[in-house]
Write a protein that holds these residues in place. Structure first.
Motif, PDB file in Angstrom:
ATOM      1  N   VAL B   9       0.806  -1.210   0.000  1.00  0.00           N
ATOM      2  CA  VAL B   9       0.000   0.000   0.000  1.00  0.00           C
ATOM      3  C   VAL B   9       0.843   1.265   0.000  1.00  0.00           C
ATOM      4  O   VAL B   9       0.348   2.347  -0.318  1.00  0.00           O
ATOM      5  CB  VAL B   9      -0.981   0.038   1.195  1.00  0.00           C
ATOM      6  CG1 VAL B   9      -2.092  -0.947   0.994  1.00  0.00           C
ATOM      7  CG2 VAL B   9      -0.244  -0.228   2.503  1.00  0.00           C
ATOM      8  N   LYS B 114      -0.388  -4.232   3.378  1.00  0.00           N
ATOM      9  CA  LYS B 114      -1.575  -4.159   4.235  1.00  0.00           C
ATOM     10  C   LYS B 114      -2.239  -5.518   4.272  1.00  0.00           C
ATOM     11  O   LYS B 114      -2.481  -6.130   3.226  1.00  0.00           O
ATOM     12  CB  LYS B 114      -2.566  -3.120   3.726  1.00  0.00           C
ATOM     13  CG  LYS B 114      -3.766  -2.943   4.670  1.00  0.00           C
ATOM     14  CD  LYS B 114      -4.657  -1.802   4.229  1.00  0.00           C
ATOM     15  CE  LYS B 114      -5.753  -2.272   3.307  1.00  0.00           C
ATOM     16  NZ  LYS B 114      -6.787  -1.227   3.101  1.00  0.00           N
ATOM     17  N   TYR B 175      -0.734  -2.509   8.788  1.00  0.00           N
ATOM     18  CA  TYR B 175       0.335  -2.339   7.818  1.00  0.00           C
ATOM     19  C   TYR B 175       1.559  -3.049   8.378  1.00  0.00           C
ATOM     20  O   TYR B 175       1.810  -3.014   9.586  1.00  0.00           O
ATOM     21  CB  TYR B 175       0.674  -0.857   7.627  1.00  0.00           C
ATOM     22  CG  TYR B 175      -0.330  -0.049   6.839  1.00  0.00           C
ATOM     23  CD1 TYR B 175      -1.648  -0.490   6.648  1.00  0.00           C
ATOM     24  CD2 TYR B 175       0.028   1.179   6.294  1.00  0.00           C
ATOM     25  CE1 TYR B 175      -2.558   0.260   5.926  1.00  0.00           C
ATOM     26  CE2 TYR B 175      -0.882   1.945   5.566  1.00  0.00           C
ATOM     27  CZ  TYR B 175      -2.175   1.480   5.398  1.00  0.00           C
ATOM     28  OH  TYR B 175      -3.083   2.224   4.691  1.00  0.00           O
TER      29      TYR B 175
END
Lengths: 316, 187
Positions: B9, B114, B175
Motif C-alpha cells: 500500500v 496491508k 500495515y
C-alpha cells in the motif's frame, strides 16, 4: 545512471569531432514489412481461427439424394502482445556541463534499440520456425508433415501428391532432410507449392515469390536466379527458374547462415505483425536528484497463423 | 469470517512499490495477495510453504496463479479437439491472458503491505513494532497471526501501523513489512 565521470571528455571544449555511433552509423531500413502483414490491435491479444471448406463433388445417380458433407473448424492461434521498453537516465550535472550537447541526443539511441528489437522479434518467426514457432495446427511453422483438417482422405483427393506426402493426411513445407540453397532445391520446393492442397485436398494456387536468405547466401542466390542459362553447367539450357518470377530478399536478422525460405506474396500467407502500441517515449526529471530520465516503449506480437504460403529449409 | 488479500500500500521511499514478474511453478493455485517464495531449485514462483522463516518469502502475489502444467510455460484455456490436428487447440473467446509468469509485490525493505490479523483476533495499538508470523485462512487468504509471536522462531513480519481505514469495533487491518532475514529479495 550516466554521470560526468563516465563522459569526462565532454566536460571541456576543443574536441575536433565526435563520432557518435547512434547518429553517425546508419541503421538499415526496416526489413520485416517486406514480408509481414502489418496489422493493429486494440486488445490484450488477438485470436485467429482456421476453417476448411468442402471436399470434391460426388456423382449423384438419378433419383438418389445429394450427398451432404460438413465444413470444418480448425484450431485457434492467439497473438499475445508483449511490451518492449528501455530507458536511460543521466545526472542533470552531466546534462548541463556537456560542452557538445551530445547527452541530450542519447534518447535518439532508444529508437535504434526499438527498431532492432522489432526486427529481431519479427524475424524470429522464421528463425524459430523449425522448432518453437508454431502455427494454428500446433506444429512448427516449417514442418515435414502439417496435418490437414480433412484428415487422411484429404491427400487422396489432390492429384500427384504421392511424391510429396510423408504421411497420409499431411503436407510438408520443409524437406524431409534439410538441404542447402541450390538450383534443384528451389525446383523441388516450387513443385511442392504447385501441388499444394487445402485442408480438404483441393488444389490451391499459391506461388512462391520471395526467396528469403541470410547475407551469406546472396551470391548463390544471385547466380541461381540471375544466370541467363542454367547455372553451374556447361550446357546451353535456359535458366528455368527465371520464368518463376522469384526475387530474393536478404534478411540481416536471420540467425542461420544456411537456412533459406520461400514465401508467397502477402495475399497467400499469414505471417503477421500486430502493433498494439506504436513506439512512444516520455521523459521526466526526478524531483529529488534532478536526474533526467527518458524511456521508450512499444507493444506488439508476431506469428504465423497458418503455414500456407511458406516453405523453409534449415540448411543441411 | 474471511481474510483479505495482502498487497503493498505504500513504500518508505515514496516510490512505486517494487514488483517482479517471473516464471510460475507448475500446479500453483494461489490467490492474489498470497505470500510467495522462489523455488530453491529452478527459481519459479510458488506459494509460501508457511514454515520457512529464514529467507522464505519473495513477496505477495499480485494476481492469481494459473495452475500451469509445466513450469513457466503459458497455459491457455482450451475446449474440445480439432479434427486430425492433435496439436491444435480451440481457445474460447475471451480466454484469460497467460504467459507462464506471475507478478508479485516484492518483500523489499521498502515495501509496506496491508493485511489483517486473524479472523478471531483484533489489531491493537500494542501490536505496533511487534513481530508476527502468518497463517493461511480457511478461505485461502493469509493473515497476520498474532499467536505466532516468537521472534526468530515463527515470525516473518513487523507491524508498522494500524490500518486507518479499518474503523470497525474489532479492527483487523494492519500495515506491516517483511523482516529482512525472512525475505528472499530484501534489497
Amino acid at each position: 545512471m550516466m554521470v560526468r565521470g563516465n563522459f569526462a571528455q565532454l566536460m571541456a571544449p576543443g574536441l575536433h569531432s565526435l563520432f557518435v555511433q547512434w547518429t553517425d552509423l546508419s541503421q538499415r531500413e526496416l526489413e520485416y514489412p517486406h514480408v509481414f502483414h502489418e496489422e493493429t490491435s486494440s486488445q490484450a491479444f488477438e485470436d485467429e481461427v482456421e476453417f476448411a471448406g468442402l471436399g470434391p463433388m460426388v456423382k449423384k445417380p438419378e433419383g438418389e439424394s445429394v450427398a451432404y458433407v460438413d465444413g470444418l473448424q480448425g484450431g485457434t492461434l492467439r497473438y499475445q502482445h508483449f511490451t518492449y521498453a528501455l530507458g536511460c537516465r543521466m545526472s542533470f550535472e552531466l546534462f548541463e556541463d556537456d560542452q557538445y550537447k551530445l547527452i541530450n541526443q542519447v534518447p535518439k539511441a532508444l529508437s535504434r534499440s526499438a527498431i532492432f528489437t522489432r526486427e529481431q522479434v519479427a524475424w524470429n518467426v522464421l528463425n524459430l520456425g523449425f522448432t518453437t514457432q508454431t502455427t494454428i495446427d500446433g506444429l512448427s511453422l516449417f514442418n515435414t508433415a502439417h496435418p490437414l483438417l480433412g484428415g487422411p482422405a484429404a491427400t487422396t483427393v489432390g492429384p500427384g501428391l504421392t511424391a510429396y506426402v510423408a504421411a497420409a493426411g499431411t503436407f510438408p513445407n520443409r524437406p524431409t532432410v534439410d538441404v542447402d540453397l541450390s538450383f534443384v532445391a528451389i525446383q523441388v520446393a516450387i513443385n511442392e507449392f504447385e501441388r499444394l492442397i487445402d485442408g480438404q485436398g483441393l488444389p490451391i494456387m499459391v506461388k512462391p515469390r520471395h526467396l528469403i536468405i541470410p547475407p551469406e547466401l546472396k551470391f548463390i542466390a544471385r547466380e541461381i536466379l540471375g544466370s541467363p542459362n542454367k547455372p553451374y553447367t556447361s550446357d546451353n539450357e535456359i535458366n528455368s527458374l527465371i520464368r518463376e518470377d522469384l526475387d530474393f530478399f536478404i534478411c540481416h536478422y536471420l540467425t542461420s547462415r544456411s537456412a533459406w525460405f520461400l514465401l508467397s506474396d502477402k495475399d497467400s500467407h499469414r505471417i503477421k505483425f500486430f502493433t498494439r502500441q506504436a513506439l512512444d517515449e516520455d521523459y521526466a526529471d526526478d524531483f529529488d536528484t534532478r536526474s533526467l530520465k527518458t524511456i521508450a516503449w512499444e507493444r506488439y506480437s508476431v506469428g504465423a497463423t497458418v503455414w500456407y504460403g511458406t516453405w523453409g529449409s534449415n540448411g543441411p | 469470517m474471511a481474510s483479505s488479500e495482502i498487497h503493498a500500500v505504500q513504500t518508505l521511499s515514496g516510490n512505486q512499490p517494487r514488483m517482479r514478474r517471473i516464471i510460475e511453478e507448475a500446479t500453483q493455485t494461489f490467490l492474489p495477495g498470497t505470500p510467495v517464495q522462489l523455488n530453491a531449485v529452478d527459481g519459479g514462483i510458488q506459494a509460501w510453504d508457511g514454515v520457512t522463516i529464514a529467507a522464505g518469502i519473495a513477496g505477495f502475489s499480485a494476481e492469481p496463479a494459473s495452475n500451469l502444467t509445466t513450469l513457466g510455460t503459458a497455459k491457455t484455456l482450451t475446449f474440445g479437439a480439432v479434427p486430425f490436428e492433435a496439436s491444435a487447440v480451440n481457445i474460447p473467446r475471451g480466454a484469460p491472458y497467460n504467459d507462464g509468469m506471475v507478478g508479485f509485490e516484492v518483500a523489499t525493505d521498502d515495501n509496506v503491505f496491508k493485511g489483517q490479523v486473524g479472523p478471531a483476533q483484533v489489531a491493537v495499538a500494542a501490536d505496533l513494532g511487534k513481530q508476527y508470523g502468518m497463517t493461511k485462512d480457511a478461505d485461502g487468504h493469509w493473515y497476520v497471526d498474532r499467536t505466532k509471536n516468537n521472534p526468530g522462531v515463527n515470525t516473518i513480519l513487523i507491524v508498522t501501523k494500524l490500518d486507518p481505514q479499518d474503523q470497525s469495533a474489532t479492527p483487523r487491518g494492519v500495515y506491516f513489512q517483511i523482516l529482512t532475514p525472512a525475505s528472499q529479495m530484501p534489497g
